[in-house]
Design a protein around this motif. Sequence first.
Motif, PDB file in Angstrom:
ATOM      1  N   ARG A 128      -2.494   3.124  -5.101  1.00 20.02           N
ATOM      2  CA  ARG A 128      -1.278   3.770  -5.641  1.00 20.02           C
ATOM      3  C   ARG A 128       0.005   3.264  -4.997  1.00 20.02           C
ATOM      4  O   ARG A 128       1.045   3.182  -5.640  1.00 20.02           O
ATOM      5  N   TYR A 129      -0.051   2.907  -3.713  1.00 21.11           N
ATOM      6  CA  TYR A 129       1.153   2.498  -2.970  1.00 21.11           C
ATOM      7  C   TYR A 129       0.929   1.147  -2.289  1.00 21.11           C
ATOM      8  O   TYR A 129       0.981   1.040  -1.057  1.00 21.11           O
ATOM      9  N   PRO A 130       0.694   0.085  -3.053  1.00 19.98           N
ATOM     10  CA  PRO A 130       0.334  -1.209  -2.454  1.00 19.98           C
ATOM     11  C   PRO A 130       1.409  -1.825  -1.568  1.00 19.98           C
ATOM     12  O   PRO A 130       1.080  -2.570  -0.639  1.00 19.98           O
ATOM     13  N   ASP A 131       2.660  -1.521  -1.808  1.00 17.78           N
ATOM     14  CA  ASP A 131       3.724  -2.126  -1.001  1.00 17.78           C
ATOM     15  C   ASP A 131       3.939  -1.432   0.337  1.00 17.78           C
ATOM     16  O   ASP A 131       4.580  -1.986   1.231  1.00 17.78           O
ATOM     17  N   GLU A 132       3.416  -0.230   0.488  1.00 23.89           N
ATOM     18  CA  GLU A 132       3.651   0.526   1.726  1.00 23.89           C
ATOM     19  C   GLU A 132       3.036  -0.185   2.932  1.00 23.89           C
ATOM     20  O   GLU A 132       3.610  -0.196   4.011  1.00 23.89           O
ATOM     21  N   GLN A 133       1.869  -0.809   2.754  1.00 20.99           N
ATOM     22  CA  GLN A 133       1.213  -1.475   3.881  1.00 20.99           C
ATOM     23  C   GLN A 133       1.923  -2.759   4.280  1.00 20.99           C
ATOM     24  O   GLN A 133       1.614  -3.333   5.315  1.00 20.99           O
TER      25      GLN A 133
END
Length: 165
Positions: free
Chosen positions: A104-109
Amino acid sequence: QNAIEGKFKGVALVQAVAAVFTIVVGNGCSAKELLAVGAYDWVSDYARQFVEGKKFRLAKKAAEVDLVLVEFQHETTSEEILAEFARQGLERPTEEDTLRFGERYPDEQKKYPIVFLHEPWQDPGGDRNVLVLHWNGRKRELRYDGFDSWWNRHCRFAARRRRKS
């Protein structure tokens, strides 16, 4: 009194990241399917074996879950992190939370490593491990790291926040 409390007495130890991330767990996907839809550029062998193995737990029914990322201002241990979660009324994440968050949040990492201190699994060498979402500068990675090691202060630690009824 343990060494960590003594070393950092009087210092602000924790800063909860303000953002709340909502995921949906238990929608009937298999762990292998979740791994595929996460579209990671690289998955470590042991992490893949764990995700595709019998000990990987999935929620039995669908539910929305709120995750917060907790930041420590010093190197820390898993025990200290879990104790802080308890003090803040937060719950330990699950293995499934890792894959749902990564999808859901691939850019957060890409901002910092995100550690999920779910119940650890034991690798063939006997070490206890947990899943970590990582960015190596070019690739999104799903890897594992040692539950019993020290955690770098640049990591964020995912915790479940109880939903208000």
